[in-house]
Design an enzyme around this catalytic site. Sequence first.
Site, PDB file in Angstrom:
ATOM      1  N   ASP A 178      30.160  47.517  46.702  1.00  0.00           N
ATOM      2  CA  ASP A 178      30.032  46.395  45.765  1.00  0.00           C
ATOM      3  C   ASP A 178      30.699  46.806  44.456  1.00  0.00           C
ATOM      4  O   ASP A 178      31.249  47.905  44.341  1.00  0.00           O
ATOM      5  CB  ASP A 178      28.566  45.990  45.567  1.00  0.00           C
ATOM      6  N   HIS A 251      33.449  41.176  44.817  1.00  0.00           N
ATOM      7  CA  HIS A 251      32.538  42.334  44.871  1.00  0.00           C
ATOM      8  C   HIS A 251      33.283  43.638  45.153  1.00  0.00           C
ATOM      9  O   HIS A 251      32.794  44.504  45.879  1.00  0.00           O
ATOM     10  CB  HIS A 251      31.433  42.106  45.910  1.00  0.00           C
ATOM     11  N   GLU A 314      30.642  34.889  46.769  1.00  0.00           N
ATOM     12  CA  GLU A 314      30.883  34.873  45.335  1.00  0.00           C
ATOM     13  C   GLU A 314      32.266  35.399  44.947  1.00  0.00           C
ATOM     14  O   GLU A 314      32.398  36.213  44.041  1.00  0.00           O
ATOM     15  CB  GLU A 314      29.786  35.701  44.630  1.00  0.00           C
TER      16      GLU A 314
HETATM   17  C1  TNX Z   1      23.692  37.107  45.386  1.00  0.00           C
HETATM   18  S1  TNX Z   1      23.445  36.984  48.346  1.00  0.00           S
HETATM   19  C2  TNX Z   1      24.510  38.061  45.963  1.00  0.00           C
HETATM   20  C3  TNX Z   1      24.316  39.484  45.655  1.00  0.00           C
HETATM   21  C4  TNX Z   1      23.226  39.692  44.629  1.00  0.00           C
HETATM   22  C5  TNX Z   1      22.081  38.765  44.954  1.00  0.00           C
HETATM   23  C6  TNX Z   1      20.884  38.955  44.092  1.00  0.00           C
HETATM   24  C7  TNX Z   1      24.899  37.308  48.182  1.00  0.00           C
HETATM   25  C8  TNX Z   1      25.670  37.095  49.363  1.00  0.00           C
HETATM   26  N1  TNX Z   1      25.376  37.755  46.983  1.00  0.00           N
HETATM   27  O1  TNX Z   1      25.516  40.064  45.236  1.00  0.00           O
HETATM   28  O2  TNX Z   1      22.832  41.014  44.661  1.00  0.00           O
HETATM   29  O3  TNX Z   1      22.506  37.435  44.841  1.00  0.00           O
HETATM   30  O4  TNX Z   1      19.790  38.225  44.585  1.00  0.00           O
END
Ligand code: TNX
Length: 530
Positions: A178, A251, A314
Amino acid sequence: MSTSIAPSLIPQPIELNPINGTFELSADSTIAFADEAARQPAELLATQLRPATGFKLPVKPNTKGSIVFQTQKDPALGPEGYELRVTSHISIEAPSVAGLFYGSQTLRQLLPPEIYASKKISKGWTIQGVEIRDLPRFRWRGMHLDVARHFMPKKEVLHFIDTLASLKFNTFHWHLTDDQGWRIEIKKYPKLTTIGAWRKETLVGHNDDRPRRYDGLCHGGFYTQSDLREVVAYATERHIRIVPEIDMPGHMQAAIAAYPELGCTEHPLEVMKEWGICKNILNLEESTFQFCKDVLTEVMDLFPSEFIHIGGDEAEKEQWEASERIQDLRKKRGLNNMQAMQSEFIQRIADFLKSNNRRLIGWDEIAEGGLAEKATIMWWRGESLGNVGFEIAKKSVQNGHDLVIAVNSHLYFDAYQSMDPHEPLAIGEFIPLESTYSFEPEIEGLNHTEAAHILGVQGQLWTEYMPDIEKVEYMAFPRACALAELAWLPKKKKNFATFLRRMQMQEKRFAATGVNFRKSKSVMPHTTAP
Ligand code: TNX
């Protein structure tokens, strides 16, 4: 004879009947396997029972013994079901080795909870007569663990996996990379771990707190390839497949900090020190695509799992929009927008995995802008019915894609477990034990074939606010026990009141094996430990 009390098992088996008889495990007990396939679970059980009992428990090929493992051919038990019968002797039968293993884990739970201790305890090891016939509801019973936000040493990961296996989980989704750290040794790109595995310092408190404060302490760590092979072997013995995740194209800041040529901007980056969504993203040059393929090649060499998780969540498109080079690439490839760029990227990665006989799985965003053929979706955006994640999940199964339900509404164990102001820092939200337990992993309006694409359920442990395994365990348990039960037991057999009572015994097991659980007694103060 003592009056028989119902055993406190988690997950509760689907069929359990008390019968006459009492079994006692003693210094003279032996373990037998009636056929060669039954050897491995028999040997593993012996190694699990020896520390607390101090008994030798020799394991021999035989049809007679105090505990006898045997494969049989009852197709109705499926690939993971088993039968367990306890009288003055014990027999565990199943059509598969996995089933035999699950029978052995039920047997462990039938013994006094001290059986989980790692040092010898002097006490009587008796079990009341019982007959159990059992098989799981779902074939994907998963727990996820993020070791990128905070590194967890190998030894602790092994113990965590052992605990998951004892609750009959069969999948460990290992979030290895990440923005805040790269945790997997990749031989071809050594800087991923010499640089990407370390961050200078870490945010103190919550990401939303102002002003921001940092701890001034270097944090990091990574697993060597030999560590990873060891963890895979350990998990495989316990019938847990490890699904590794390399999150892309977002990420990826830790990787870009190590190899700036992977990024979209000219500014040098460091491994990220804060939490939250990050704008730095992989560029989509051919050389970057080659980097992803090279990394995945080493990942596939380490992890035998059919599924390889490529994240896909994301992925902020801002830097792509702003970059002339990427806009040129988009035009050259005849694509209309950045969403299409992301889809094409995922499709190419999916093709690459497929050509290596693996299957791509990714977070539900991978379906935005068209979904790679045969890709499996991990549905996480579950805040409300009818939201974008739900629509994607439903459409995906209707189009024949497999789906794992991992929703943040019930299965995100980084949320608070109670409203108590003394509850340790968490990301936010509130998901109490009861809410996880009552969750029904179903999507309304699907026909039988479509519903069959729901592979199962998974709990998430994002570790922004979990600096060590003690905090991970505190956040995971007891909610992961509720998840283990809802993944195993048909809807109509679930019962929260008996679950809470059974948890009292599970807490003693956790105490014996050194798991730092959150006490569930506060939820139901009138229950007393047996
Ligand atoms: C969203 S869930 C993210 C993570 C974070 C998390 C915290 C997801 C696929 N991505 O990068 O750690 O929320 O709840």
